[in-house]
Design an enzyme around this catalytic site. Structure first.
Site, short mmCIF file in Angstrom:
data_model
loop_
_atom_site.label_atom_id
_atom_site.label_comp_id
_atom_site.label_asym_id
_atom_site.label_seq_id
_atom_site.Cartn_x
_atom_site.Cartn_y
_atom_site.Cartn_z
CG PHE A 124 -2.24 -0.66 0.98
CD1 PHE A 124 -2.31 -2.01 0.71
CD2 PHE A 124 -3.42 0.07 0.99
CE1 PHE A 124 -3.52 -2.63 0.46
CE2 PHE A 124 -4.65 -0.55 0.74
CZ PHE A 124 -4.69 -1.89 0.48
CB CYS A 135 -8.10 13.88 0.13
SG CYS A 135 -9.63 13.31 -0.64
CB CYS A 148 -15.40 12.95 1.38
SG CYS A 148 -15.32 11.23 1.89
CB CYS A 161 -12.25 10.51 5.55
SG CYS A 161 -10.64 9.89 5.08
CG ASP A 162 -11.77 4.91 8.10
OD1 ASP A 162 -11.21 5.16 7.02
OD2 ASP A 162 -12.27 3.80 8.37
CB THR A 163 -7.69 7.42 5.56
OG1 THR A 163 -8.49 6.29 5.26
CG2 THR A 163 -6.26 7.17 5.15
CD GLU A 219 -8.42 0.44 -2.76
OE1 GLU A 219 -8.98 1.01 -1.81
OE2 GLU A 219 -8.42 -0.79 -2.93
CG HIS A 234 -8.16 -4.08 6.32
ND1 HIS A 234 -9.24 -4.10 5.47
CD2 HIS A 234 -8.03 -2.79 6.71
CE1 HIS A 234 -9.74 -2.87 5.35
NE2 HIS A 234 -9.03 -2.06 6.10
S1 SF4 Z 1 -12.60 8.77 2.21
FE1 SF4 Z 1 -10.93 10.18 2.82
S2 SF4 Z 1 -9.38 9.93 1.26
FE2 SF4 Z 1 -11.29 9.09 0.40
S3 SF4 Z 1 -12.27 10.79 -0.68
FE3 SF4 Z 1 -13.09 10.82 1.39
S4 SF4 Z 1 -11.73 12.28 2.48
FE4 SF4 Z 1 -10.66 11.68 0.62
#
Ligand code: SF4
Length: 219
Positions: A25, A31, A46, A49-51, A119, A213
């Site tokens: 990865f 973003c 968005c 998001c959990d990243t 992705e 995962h």
């Molecule tokens: S989930 Fe996170 S990385 Fe994906 S589009 Fe939404 S804000 Fe961006």
């Protein structure tokens, strides 16, 4: 160009069509649908998001001045004990990887013998040469990349634009619904799993994608 990369690590793909496959990865920083800062979340396009995609301070992260340098760093993660014939695989993710992923980087990965997957949230057209395109549409964000291998829709999303029926005519080989994971609220997550499963049962074009995962404790 200089590539800003949050982290690079070897794991098993947990989601979608390649679930269970070893992959490097490579998470780009940044973003276009959220700044990544909690104070901006409510105003973001968005919001679930959990990243963590801010900065270049994760394991293996950094700023890479050339495509070759970044491809070398990715290739270094692949197990050199591999004699099984498993094709090396890199998944370019983010953040939004298509803000940075370009033809020279795809070429550099291919030169190392890697298949290259992406992705993306689908708001930017993908460059030519990718081996696997996974699009995950988000909220009201306009969808630009309307073809690929896999459409993976987080479900449910409250905006009408993201109802599964909006995507069924698009040119993808596989359609996945992935239950929205609500961090810290297992009951809500469970209800999303149930509603996604019910939708797949009633609309068999769609398959359920669970985040395996997380079940097995991999990153
Ligand atoms: S989930 Fe996170 S990385 Fe994906 S589009 Fe939404 S804000 Fe961006």
């Amino acid at each position: 160009m200089t590539y800003a990369v949050k982290e690079i690590y070897l794991t098993l793909q947990g989601e979608g069509n390649h679930t269970g496959r070893a992959a490097v990865f490579m998470r780009f920083a940044g973003c276009n649908l959220w700044s990544g800062l909690e104070r901006d979340r409510e105003e973001a396009v968005c919001r679930f998001c959990d990243t963590d995609f801010i900065g270049v301070n994760g394991p293996g992260g950094g700023k890479f001045k050339t495509a070759e340098a970044l491809a070398d760093a990715v290739a270094a993660q692949w197990p050199d004990t591999d004699r099984s014939g498993g094709k090396p695989y890199v998944i370019c993710t983010g953040g939004e990887p298509l803000l940075q992923l370009d033809a020279p980087l795809i070429e550099a990965f291919h030169a190392h013998g890697f298949e290259v997957g992406v992705e993306t949230n689908g708001t930017i057209a993908a460059p030519a040469g990718l081996d696997w395109i996974c699009v995950s549409p988000k909220a009201t964000a306009p969808l630009v990349q309307t073809s690929g291998n896999e459409l993976k829709l987080v479900f449910p999303q409250k905006e009408a634009e993201t109802h599964p029926s909006r995507f069924e005519q698009l040119s993808f080989e596989h359609f996945y619904l992935q239950p929205l994971d609500v961090i810290g609220d297992p009951a809500q997550t469970a209800s999303h799993v149930a509603s996604a499963a019910a939708y797949c049962l009633a609309h068999p074009l769609w398959r359920l994608s669970t985040q395996t995962h997380k079940l097995i404790g991999l990153p």
